[in-house]
Write an enzyme that holds these catalytic residues in place. Structure first.
Site, PDB file in Angstrom:
ATOM      1  N   GLU A 234       0.825  -1.211   0.000  1.00 36.02           N
ATOM      2  CA  GLU A 234       0.000   0.000   0.000  1.00 36.02           C
ATOM      3  C   GLU A 234       0.858   1.260   0.000  1.00 36.02           C
ATOM      4  O   GLU A 234       1.793   1.395   0.798  1.00 36.02           O
ATOM      5  CB  GLU A 234      -0.893  -0.011   1.238  1.00 36.02           C
ATOM      6  CG  GLU A 234      -1.783   1.184   1.396  1.00 36.02           C
ATOM      7  CD  GLU A 234      -2.704   1.050   2.588  1.00 36.02           C
ATOM      8  OE1 GLU A 234      -3.184   2.079   3.080  1.00 36.02           O
ATOM      9  OE2 GLU A 234      -2.949  -0.098   3.043  1.00 36.02           O
ATOM     10  N   GLY A 252      -9.603  -5.385   3.726  1.00 40.59           N
ATOM     11  CA  GLY A 252     -10.273  -6.566   3.197  1.00 40.59           C
ATOM     12  C   GLY A 252      -9.247  -7.484   2.568  1.00 40.59           C
ATOM     13  O   GLY A 252      -8.503  -7.071   1.668  1.00 40.59           O
ATOM     14  N   TYR A 363       7.057  -1.171  12.065  1.00 34.81           N
ATOM     15  CA  TYR A 363       5.867  -1.873  11.582  1.00 34.81           C
ATOM     16  C   TYR A 363       4.658  -0.941  11.574  1.00 34.81           C
ATOM     17  O   TYR A 363       4.342  -0.305  12.583  1.00 34.81           O
ATOM     18  CB  TYR A 363       5.561  -3.102  12.436  1.00 34.81           C
ATOM     19  CG  TYR A 363       4.198  -3.691  12.129  1.00 34.81           C
ATOM     20  CD1 TYR A 363       3.995  -4.416  10.954  1.00 34.81           C
ATOM     21  CD2 TYR A 363       3.116  -3.471  12.967  1.00 34.81           C
ATOM     22  CE1 TYR A 363       2.740  -4.924  10.641  1.00 34.81           C
ATOM     23  CE2 TYR A 363       1.857  -3.970  12.666  1.00 34.81           C
ATOM     24  CZ  TYR A 363       1.679  -4.694  11.501  1.00 34.81           C
ATOM     25  OH  TYR A 363       0.425  -5.179  11.179  1.00 34.81           O
ATOM     26  N   ALA A 398      -4.478  -7.806  11.520  1.00 36.96           N
ATOM     27  CA  ALA A 398      -5.747  -7.917  10.815  1.00 36.96           C
ATOM     28  C   ALA A 398      -6.678  -6.830  11.322  1.00 36.96           C
ATOM     29  O   ALA A 398      -6.599  -6.426  12.490  1.00 36.96           O
ATOM     30  CB  ALA A 398      -6.372  -9.297  11.032  1.00 36.96           C
ATOM     31  N   GLU A 409      -9.456 -14.007  11.893  1.00 35.79           N
ATOM     32  CA  GLU A 409      -8.443 -12.952  11.910  1.00 35.79           C
ATOM     33  C   GLU A 409      -7.043 -13.543  12.107  1.00 35.79           C
ATOM     34  O   GLU A 409      -6.070 -13.053  11.536  1.00 35.79           O
ATOM     35  CB  GLU A 409      -8.765 -11.927  13.003  1.00 35.79           C
ATOM     36  CG  GLU A 409     -10.148 -11.301  12.890  1.00 35.79           C
ATOM     37  CD  GLU A 409     -10.423 -10.637  11.540  1.00 35.79           C
ATOM     38  OE1 GLU A 409      -9.479 -10.364  10.789  1.00 35.79           O
ATOM     39  OE2 GLU A 409     -11.599 -10.387  11.241  1.00 35.79           O
TER      40      GLU A 409
END
Length: 428
Positions: A234, A252, A363, A398, A409
């Site tokens: 992303e 998602g 992270y 998640a 999850e």
């Protein structure tokens, strides 16, 4: 491989005609030991190696450290917004700078602690695209020699078992779901850390993992002894020199890479699952709200809504939102935390994360390339390996909403960890 060396009209830049694969070129530069600290940053069609330190900014809670070539190092207190502290530090940089580095997740915390950012202005910068390597700074001849070397650049991987720590993670998810039902927040990303049981060859792992992944951006870095390699799914934010901002929220997830029939089935599930659709829609809404806070509201819009993005071992729902920076805003203001790595509303979600987890550091923060002309490109730090002081680890999370189930999850974290866990190369 043959490489021709010529000097452009600008004496500081050399152009190498290079037949090497960019991934191999970056690995050889990183592994040469010639540059000390470095950052590798891949964008579509372009790879950059930034090596050595001409200037450096390290942001810690309450103090910003800066050093520029020819000037004594400085350490100054700061308060207020971390973005303003970075902007002010780089206002003193020599002209014509490009900087590369990382921003911690805690950059966005209401009471940040620890190291929040580490960026360098490189002494040598190598940009590879279209079969050419553009070298700025000293060392062009040695770069040419490195790119001419043949032979393998990665060792054999030793896959890491991702199916550990399930009970503890499922318990954290159940706690988060209970807090959502109690009205404390709508969504939160709960992550888990997976320690690697042996020292890791980070450069070789980057090569093996990049061969198997299809990231939006990839990165490899060694700054101040912290090493990381990752395949970001992303784009957190880009800003061009004209102030146009773009962000690409993903939310998602389903597994990918099990074969055409299985991938088509999980894609249909992803596109029709009410929980996944809701999770994505609220993420897009939050991204638009954040853009309106830093952009001219009239310019904010969605240009691509809820399409499927294939990222290595997983596929996601993704959208694109854009806007133009408002007067008085800087590119640093676009570095808001990724909604797909924090939650909704963000303040409550970030508070929950600090209770449910240990410090995240890199992270779900960002790897950043930023320039003197106002351009910025930042990748959300996910699907990554981290190594420091001889210890290596992975991390994945998640998105938890009211309809989440702890078992599903946990499976999602396994799917995400599988983007890198099979490709971890032990240190020889």
């Amino acid at each position: 491989m043959s490489i021709g060396l010529r000097t452009d009209a600008e004496p500081a830049e050399h152009v190498l005609e290079c037949a090497a694969e960019p991934l191999a070129a970056m690995a050889r530069l990183a592994g040469s030991g010639l540059f000390g600290d470095y950052v590798v940053y891949e964008r579509p069609g372009s790879w950059t190696f930034a090596g050595g330190v001409l200037g450096e900014v390290v942001l810690e809670a309450g103090t910003v450290h800066a050093r520029w070539h020819g000037l004594p190092p400085s350490a100054r207190p700061w308060s207020g917004r971390p973005a303003d502290a970075l902007r002010d530090a780089f206002a003193e940089a020599p002209p014509g700078w490009n900087a590369y580095g990382w921003i911690a997740f805690e950059f966005a915390a209401p009471h940040p602690a620890g190291r929040l950012a580490h960026l360098i202005v490189p002494r040598t910068e190598v940009r590879v695209s279209g079969g050419r390597a553009h070298v700025t700074g000293p060392g062009a001849e040695r770069v040419a020699d490195l790119l001419a070397e043949a032979g393998p650049v990665a060792g054999a991987p030793s896959p890491v078992d991702v199916r550990v720590g399930g009970d503890a993670y499922r318990a954290k998810v159940a706690e988060a779901v209970a807090e959502i039902h109690a009205g404390r927040y709508q969504k939160v990303i709960v992550s888990r850390r997976l320690d690697v049981p042996h020292p890791v060859d980070v450069i070789a792992t980057y090569v093996r993992g990049r061969e198997a992944n299809t990231p939006a951006r990839s990165f490899l870095l060694d700054l101040g002894g912290l090493q990381a390699a990752g395949y970001s799914p992303e784009v957190l934010a880009t800003v061009d020199a004209g102030g146009r901002v773009m962000t690409q929220p993903l939310a998602g997830t389903r597994a990918f890479g099990a074969g055409a029939d299985a991938d088509a089935r999980t894609r249909r599930e992803l596109e029709n699952d009410p929980k996944e659709i809701f999770e994505h829609a609220v993420s897009v809404r939050t991204s638009l709200e954040e853009l309106r806070r830093v952009c001219d509201p009239a310019t904010v819009q969605v240009t691509d809504f809820m399409t499927v993005k294939e990222r290595g071992s997983v596929q996601h729902l993704g959208s694109r939102a854009v806007g133009t920076l408002a007067p008085g805003r800087s590119p640093w203001d676009a570095l808001f935390p990724g909604v797909t790595a924090s939650g909704i509303p963000k303040p409550a979600a970030i508070e929950a994360i600090t209770r449910l987890e240990d410090r995240r550091g890199m992270y779900s923060g960002a790897v950043v390339a930023v320039s003197h002309d106002g351009a910025l490109d930042s990748a959300l730090v996910l699907r990554a390996l981290y190594s420091e002081n001889g210890r290596a680890w992975l991390r994945a999370g998640a998105g938890i909403v009211g309809a989440s189930t702890p078992g599903r999850e946990y499976e999602e974290t396994c799917e995400k960890l599988s983007s890198i866990a099979p490709h971890v190369v032990p240190l020889a």
